[in-house]
Design a protein around this motif. Structure first.
Motif, PDB file in Angstrom:
ATOM      1  N   PHE A   1      28.182  99.544 -29.819  1.00  0.00           N
ATOM      2  CA  PHE A   1      29.147  98.824 -28.978  1.00  0.00           C
ATOM      3  C   PHE A   1      29.503  97.480 -29.604  1.00  0.00           C
ATOM      4  O   PHE A   1      30.682  97.155 -29.783  1.00  0.00           O
ATOM      5  CB  PHE A   1      28.560  98.625 -27.573  1.00  0.00           C
ATOM      6  CG  PHE A   1      29.347  97.679 -26.719  1.00  0.00           C
ATOM      7  CD1 PHE A   1      30.537  98.074 -26.154  1.00  0.00           C
ATOM      8  CD2 PHE A   1      28.890  96.396 -26.484  1.00  0.00           C
ATOM      9  CE1 PHE A   1      31.268  97.205 -25.363  1.00  0.00           C
ATOM     10  CE2 PHE A   1      29.608  95.518 -25.694  1.00  0.00           C
ATOM     11  CZ  PHE A   1      30.799  95.918 -25.137  1.00  0.00           C
ATOM     12  N   ILE A   2      28.505  96.701 -29.971  1.00  0.00           N
ATOM     13  CA  ILE A   2      28.734  95.376 -30.548  1.00  0.00           C
ATOM     14  C   ILE A   2      29.439  95.492 -31.892  1.00  0.00           C
ATOM     15  O   ILE A   2      30.373  94.733 -32.190  1.00  0.00           O
ATOM     16  CB  ILE A   2      27.402  94.610 -30.680  1.00  0.00           C
ATOM     17  CG1 ILE A   2      26.809  94.345 -29.295  1.00  0.00           C
ATOM     18  CG2 ILE A   2      27.594  93.299 -31.430  1.00  0.00           C
ATOM     19  CD1 ILE A   2      25.368  93.891 -29.315  1.00  0.00           C
ATOM     20  N   TYR A   3      29.037  96.456 -32.711  1.00  0.00           N
ATOM     21  CA  TYR A   3      29.654  96.661 -34.016  1.00  0.00           C
ATOM     22  C   TYR A   3      31.150  96.965 -33.873  1.00  0.00           C
ATOM     23  O   TYR A   3      31.983  96.403 -34.578  1.00  0.00           O
ATOM     24  CB  TYR A   3      28.939  97.794 -34.752  1.00  0.00           C
ATOM     25  CG  TYR A   3      29.515  98.102 -36.106  1.00  0.00           C
ATOM     26  CD1 TYR A   3      29.211  97.307 -37.202  1.00  0.00           C
ATOM     27  CD2 TYR A   3      30.361  99.190 -36.294  1.00  0.00           C
ATOM     28  CE1 TYR A   3      29.741  97.575 -38.453  1.00  0.00           C
ATOM     29  CE2 TYR A   3      30.898  99.466 -37.536  1.00  0.00           C
ATOM     30  CZ  TYR A   3      30.581  98.659 -38.604  1.00  0.00           C
ATOM     31  OH  TYR A   3      31.124  98.925 -39.839  1.00  0.00           O
ATOM     32  N   LYS A   4      31.478  97.869 -32.947  1.00  0.00           N
ATOM     33  CA  LYS A   4      32.889  98.229 -32.736  1.00  0.00           C
ATOM     34  C   LYS A   4      33.710  97.026 -32.279  1.00  0.00           C
ATOM     35  O   LYS A   4      34.832  96.825 -32.739  1.00  0.00           O
ATOM     36  CB  LYS A   4      33.008  99.349 -31.701  1.00  0.00           C
ATOM     37  CG  LYS A   4      32.598 100.686 -32.204  1.00  0.00           C
ATOM     38  CD  LYS A   4      33.643 101.211 -33.145  1.00  0.00           C
ATOM     39  CE  LYS A   4      33.447 102.684 -33.351  1.00  0.00           C
ATOM     40  NZ  LYS A   4      34.509 103.285 -34.113  1.00  0.00           N
ATOM     41  N   ILE A   5      33.154  96.227 -31.376  1.00  0.00           N
ATOM     42  CA  ILE A   5      33.865  95.049 -30.890  1.00  0.00           C
ATOM     43  C   ILE A   5      34.081  94.064 -32.035  1.00  0.00           C
ATOM     44  O   ILE A   5      35.174  93.505 -32.199  1.00  0.00           O
ATOM     45  CB  ILE A   5      33.079  94.366 -29.739  1.00  0.00           C
ATOM     46  CG1 ILE A   5      32.946  95.307 -28.542  1.00  0.00           C
ATOM     47  CG2 ILE A   5      33.730  93.053 -29.331  1.00  0.00           C
ATOM     48  CD1 ILE A   5      34.241  95.760 -27.946  1.00  0.00           C
TER      49      ILE A   5
ATOM     50  N   TYR B   1      17.161  92.290 -31.343  1.00  0.00           N
ATOM     51  CA  TYR B   1      17.054  91.096 -30.506  1.00  0.00           C
ATOM     52  C   TYR B   1      18.230  90.162 -30.696  1.00  0.00           C
ATOM     53  O   TYR B   1      18.750  89.613 -29.742  1.00  0.00           O
ATOM     54  CB  TYR B   1      15.730  90.346 -30.698  1.00  0.00           C
ATOM     55  CG  TYR B   1      14.525  91.226 -30.526  1.00  0.00           C
ATOM     56  CD1 TYR B   1      14.373  92.024 -29.393  1.00  0.00           C
ATOM     57  CD2 TYR B   1      13.538  91.295 -31.497  1.00  0.00           C
ATOM     58  CE1 TYR B   1      13.274  92.846 -29.235  1.00  0.00           C
ATOM     59  CE2 TYR B   1      12.436  92.111 -31.338  1.00  0.00           C
ATOM     60  CZ  TYR B   1      12.311  92.879 -30.204  1.00  0.00           C
ATOM     61  OH  TYR B   1      11.232  93.688 -30.055  1.00  0.00           O
ATOM     62  N   TYR B   2      18.672  89.922 -31.933  1.00  0.00           N
ATOM     63  CA  TYR B   2      19.823  89.042 -32.138  1.00  0.00           C
ATOM     64  C   TYR B   2      21.097  89.684 -31.603  1.00  0.00           C
ATOM     65  O   TYR B   2      22.012  88.977 -31.206  1.00  0.00           O
ATOM     66  CB  TYR B   2      19.986  88.681 -33.619  1.00  0.00           C
ATOM     67  CG  TYR B   2      21.114  87.702 -33.844  1.00  0.00           C
ATOM     68  CD1 TYR B   2      20.998  86.383 -33.426  1.00  0.00           C
ATOM     69  CD2 TYR B   2      22.299  88.105 -34.436  1.00  0.00           C
ATOM     70  CE1 TYR B   2      22.040  85.498 -33.600  1.00  0.00           C
ATOM     71  CE2 TYR B   2      23.342  87.222 -34.624  1.00  0.00           C
ATOM     72  CZ  TYR B   2      23.210  85.912 -34.210  1.00  0.00           C
ATOM     73  OH  TYR B   2      24.245  85.037 -34.375  1.00  0.00           O
ATOM     74  N   ASN B   3      21.128  91.007 -31.558  1.00  0.00           N
ATOM     75  CA  ASN B   3      22.328  91.644 -31.030  1.00  0.00           C
ATOM     76  C   ASN B   3      22.540  91.306 -29.545  1.00  0.00           C
ATOM     77  O   ASN B   3      23.644  91.382 -29.045  1.00  0.00           O
ATOM     78  CB  ASN B   3      22.345  93.148 -31.288  1.00  0.00           C
ATOM     79  CG  ASN B   3      21.216  93.893 -30.626  1.00  0.00           C
ATOM     80  OD1 ASN B   3      20.426  93.343 -29.866  1.00  0.00           O
ATOM     81  ND2 ASN B   3      21.122  95.165 -30.925  1.00  0.00           N
ATOM     82  N   LYS B   4      21.488  90.891 -28.852  1.00  0.00           N
ATOM     83  CA  LYS B   4      21.647  90.440 -27.457  1.00  0.00           C
ATOM     84  C   LYS B   4      22.398  89.120 -27.401  1.00  0.00           C
ATOM     85  O   LYS B   4      23.126  88.846 -26.453  1.00  0.00           O
ATOM     86  CB  LYS B   4      20.278  90.294 -26.774  1.00  0.00           C
ATOM     87  CG  LYS B   4      19.524  91.586 -26.653  1.00  0.00           C
ATOM     88  CD  LYS B   4      20.237  92.560 -25.775  1.00  0.00           C
ATOM     89  CE  LYS B   4      19.399  93.814 -25.614  1.00  0.00           C
ATOM     90  NZ  LYS B   4      20.068  94.841 -24.869  1.00  0.00           N
TER      91      LYS B   4
END
Length: 167
Positions: A36-40, A56-59
């Motif tokens: 999700f984060i990668y796509k955004i 953890y950093y992805n949060k």
């Protein structure tokens, strides 16, 4: 004697299965959140989109998407504290059970509850940007399922342009 051994073996098997299930859940949640984060980040043409795969950093990035940066850093720090406490448990108490061991387990459980609540707040903020219709219902569903559907729902809405990261 045989009954006691079989009961202890049953308990051990139960805990092994529980740890495996929790590990699979955590891994799937991490994968769906990271996608999700990668796509955004890719949609926003960020060159460092691969940082979405840093545990953890992805949060922190998720909190940036939800426009709640402080929550992301709080979650990040709380996760690091949990990892530190688990390492301390493993080093100091690997062969004994003491009251300090129980206190550390209770602290870790409380930190995980706080992390869960903050994750639900982030999810609510992101979903509110996507749709206003069923946000509260989705949050309740995630609370009642202990967050199982949060990452899956985020994964499903990853292509929605309303959730792009603002600078």
């Amino acid at each position: 004697m045989f009954i006691i051994i079989s009961m202890m073996l049953s308990i051990l098997i139960f805990f092994i299965i529980a740890v495996i299930c929790i590990s699979i859940y955590a891994l799937l949640q991490y994968i769906f959140d990271s996608i999700f984060i990668y796509k955004i980040m890719k949609k926003k043409n960020k060159k460092n989109a691969m940082i979405s795969w840093i545990p953890y950093y992805n949060k922190v990035i998720l909190a940036k998407i939800a426009k709640k940066k402080l929550f992301g850093w709080i979650i990040f720090v709380l996760h690091l504290i949990c990892v530190f406490l688990l390492i301390v448990l493993n080093i100091l108490f690997h062969d004994t059970l003491t009251s300090l061991f129980e206190i550390i387990i209770i602290i870790i459980a409380m930190l995980e509850v706080i992390i869960f609540i903050l994750n639900m707040v982030l999810f609510h903020k992101i979903m509110k940007r996507v749709t206003n219709k069923y946000v509260d219902l989705l949050v309740l569903l995630n609370v009642f399922t202990l967050g199982i559907f949060r990452s899956i729902i985020l994964f499903m809405v990853r292509d929605n342009d309303k959730i792009l990261i603002d600078e």
